[in-house]
Scaffold this active site. Sequence first.
Site, mmCIF file in Angstrom:
data_model
loop_
_atom_site.group_PDB
_atom_site.id
_atom_site.type_symbol
_atom_site.label_atom_id
_atom_site.label_comp_id
_atom_site.label_asym_id
_atom_site.label_seq_id
_atom_site.Cartn_x
_atom_site.Cartn_y
_atom_site.Cartn_z
ATOM 1 N N LYS A 13 0.837 -1.235 0.093
ATOM 2 C CA LYS A 13 0.065 0.080 0.079
ATOM 3 C C LYS A 13 0.725 1.260 0.034
ATOM 4 C CE LYS A 13 -2.057 -1.232 3.899
ATOM 5 N NZ LYS A 13 -1.314 -2.455 4.152
ATOM 6 N N ARG A 88 -9.571 0.900 8.491
ATOM 7 C CA ARG A 88 -9.112 -0.515 8.916
ATOM 8 C C ARG A 88 -10.365 -1.373 9.572
ATOM 9 N NH1 ARG A 88 -2.987 0.401 8.554
ATOM 10 N NH2 ARG A 88 -2.266 -1.528 9.203
ATOM 11 N N ARG A 127 11.984 -5.586 5.053
ATOM 12 C CA ARG A 127 11.638 -4.273 5.095
ATOM 13 C C ARG A 127 12.516 -3.274 5.573
ATOM 14 N NH1 ARG A 127 6.002 -1.727 5.375
ATOM 15 N NH2 ARG A 127 5.857 -2.674 7.571
ATOM 16 N N ARG A 160 11.232 -1.424 11.189
ATOM 17 C CA ARG A 160 10.190 -1.175 12.081
ATOM 18 C C ARG A 160 10.189 -2.223 13.088
ATOM 19 N NH1 ARG A 160 5.041 0.116 8.323
ATOM 20 N NH2 ARG A 160 3.924 -0.889 9.865
ATOM 21 N N ARG A 171 -0.312 -8.982 13.223
ATOM 22 C CA ARG A 171 -0.829 -7.993 12.233
ATOM 23 C C ARG A 171 -1.854 -8.560 11.138
ATOM 24 N NH1 ARG A 171 4.302 -5.177 10.625
ATOM 25 N NH2 ARG A 171 3.091 -4.206 9.154
HETATM 26 P P1 AP5 Z 1 4.870 -1.602 1.838
HETATM 27 O O1 AP5 Z 1 4.611 -0.835 0.860
HETATM 28 O O2 AP5 Z 1 5.591 -0.892 2.906
HETATM 29 O O3 AP5 Z 1 3.667 -2.338 2.427
HETATM 30 P P2 AP5 Z 1 2.467 -1.752 3.163
HETATM 31 O O4 AP5 Z 1 1.241 -2.399 2.510
HETATM 32 O O5 AP5 Z 1 2.277 -0.339 3.234
HETATM 33 O O6 AP5 Z 1 2.678 -2.438 4.665
HETATM 34 P P3 AP5 Z 1 2.567 -2.016 5.997
HETATM 35 O O7 AP5 Z 1 3.342 -2.857 7.028
HETATM 36 O O8 AP5 Z 1 3.249 -0.539 6.146
HETATM 37 O O9 AP5 Z 1 0.964 -1.832 6.217
HETATM 38 P P4 AP5 Z 1 0.414 -1.978 7.658
HETATM 39 O O10 AP5 Z 1 -1.008 -1.517 7.088
HETATM 40 O O11 AP5 Z 1 0.504 -3.063 8.520
HETATM 41 O O12 AP5 Z 1 1.379 -0.656 8.214
HETATM 42 P P5 AP5 Z 1 0.764 0.602 8.873
HETATM 43 O O13 AP5 Z 1 1.955 1.534 9.150
HETATM 44 O O14 AP5 Z 1 -0.423 1.163 8.080
HETATM 45 O O15 AP5 Z 1 5.750 -2.753 1.315
HETATM 46 C C1 AP5 Z 1 6.182 -3.918 2.314
HETATM 47 C C2 AP5 Z 1 7.538 -4.257 1.920
HETATM 48 O O16 AP5 Z 1 7.212 -4.850 0.616
HETATM 49 C C3 AP5 Z 1 8.492 -3.144 1.332
HETATM 50 O O17 AP5 Z 1 9.572 -3.773 1.664
HETATM 51 C C4 AP5 Z 1 8.526 -2.887 0.056
HETATM 52 O O18 AP5 Z 1 9.595 -2.613 -0.548
HETATM 53 C C5 AP5 Z 1 8.123 -4.521 -0.551
HETATM 54 N N1 AP5 Z 1 7.360 -4.438 -1.771
HETATM 55 C C6 AP5 Z 1 6.308 -3.659 -1.947
HETATM 56 N N2 AP5 Z 1 5.718 -3.775 -3.274
HETATM 57 C C7 AP5 Z 1 6.577 -4.983 -3.558
HETATM 58 C C8 AP5 Z 1 6.351 -5.940 -4.793
HETATM 59 N N3 AP5 Z 1 5.401 -5.521 -5.886
HETATM 60 N N4 AP5 Z 1 7.288 -6.864 -4.716
HETATM 61 C C9 AP5 Z 1 8.037 -6.972 -4.153
HETATM 62 N N5 AP5 Z 1 8.362 -6.500 -2.939
HETATM 63 C C10 AP5 Z 1 7.156 -5.301 -2.663
HETATM 64 O O19 AP5 Z 1 0.253 0.393 10.209
HETATM 65 C C11 AP5 Z 1 1.061 0.062 11.300
HETATM 66 C C12 AP5 Z 1 0.163 0.081 12.712
HETATM 67 O O20 AP5 Z 1 -0.291 1.496 12.991
HETATM 68 C C13 AP5 Z 1 -0.797 -1.071 12.573
HETATM 69 O O21 AP5 Z 1 -0.247 -2.163 13.057
HETATM 70 C C14 AP5 Z 1 -1.745 -0.129 13.769
HETATM 71 O O22 AP5 Z 1 -1.262 -0.538 15.177
HETATM 72 C C15 AP5 Z 1 -1.705 1.187 13.449
HETATM 73 N N6 AP5 Z 1 -2.514 1.877 12.526
HETATM 74 C C16 AP5 Z 1 -2.247 2.583 11.364
HETATM 75 N N7 AP5 Z 1 -3.382 2.821 10.688
HETATM 76 C C17 AP5 Z 1 -4.532 2.571 11.518
HETATM 77 C C18 AP5 Z 1 -6.003 2.624 11.402
HETATM 78 N N8 AP5 Z 1 -6.316 2.982 10.324
HETATM 79 N N9 AP5 Z 1 -6.573 2.010 12.455
HETATM 80 C C19 AP5 Z 1 -6.092 1.556 13.636
HETATM 81 N N10 AP5 Z 1 -4.640 1.270 13.598
HETATM 82 C C20 AP5 Z 1 -3.944 1.902 12.826
#
Ligand code: AP5
Length: 220
Positions: A13, A88, A127, A160, A171
């Site tokens: 994402k 979410r 990552r 992270r 997660r």
């Molecule tokens: P990346 O693009 O970083 O993936 P992502 O989907 O953004 O993954 P996240 O782990 O950031 O998502 P998340 O939803 O768990 O975390 P968030 O920060 O929102 O890609 C991942 C890896 O794959 C990278 O190394 C990249 O280079 C690689 N990659 C990408 N595309 C690729 C491809 N095509 N092929 C190969 N490799 C590839 O949330 C973190 C925490 O915050 C949550 O757990 C929660 O506690 C809190 N939080 C955030 N938002 C909310 C909400 N709305 N409500 C409640 N809690 C929340």
Amino acid sequence: MYIILLGAPGAGKGTQAVEVARELKLAHIATGDMFREAQKQGTALGLKAREYMEKGKLVPDEITVAMLLERISKPDCRQGVIFDGFPRTLAQAEALDKALEKQGKAIDEVVYIKVADEELMKRLSGRWICRQCQSPYHKITSPPKVEGKCDRCGGELYQRDDDKPATISERLKVFFAQTAPLIDYYTRTGKLVEVNGVGSVDNVRKGTLTALRREAAGRK
Ligand code: AP5
């Protein structure tokens, strides 16, 4: 345009949101980045969010929704937003719908980036993120040109805390229990389009943009 990128942790994402926001000239809102920034600043919000994030749990809806509503009231969101990591839960989706409706707006498209669990685990455990601009890298599939440094801004790369195997598993569980129901929610509105998240970053970006343009054209 108001677009949501939906997908499991590690689906790509963040990677795609940066590209799509640039291409379509949208503000990029990533709630995870906002919480991590609040932690860096040591604010009360950051400290509260940390309690949940380090366990792989969702930050409670009332905290997350209040932060998001404040953010979307900013001038840079008037021309459109790409939401990354929000909503979410069903309560968050409903709160967003209501807030946009008050401004005479609505979500245009929801892109569900689909990736198998085994691949998600590989992506998250390899990552690295830029401390300054949050750009994501992967030690094998998309390494930076200079080890430990961001290609875009030269910032320091770090892993992270929630990218440790036990927290990744939690997660993923949380995603399937609390966020996956949004797939049905947005399918019912006719706004959901599924994109294959496996393949090069560039191919997934092309797939995402093609899907968005096709859906937008179909609506005219
Ligand atoms: P990346 O693009 O970083 O993936 P992502 O989907 O953004 O993954 P996240 O782990 O950031 O998502 P998340 O939803 O768990 O975390 P968030 O920060 O929102 O890609 C991942 C890896 O794959 C990278 O190394 C990249 O280079 C690689 N990659 C990408 N595309 C690729 C491809 N095509 N092929 C190969 N490799 C590839 O949330 C973190 C925490 O915050 C949550 O757990 C929660 O506690 C809190 N939080 C955030 N938002 C909310 C909400 N709305 N409500 C409640 N809690 C929340």
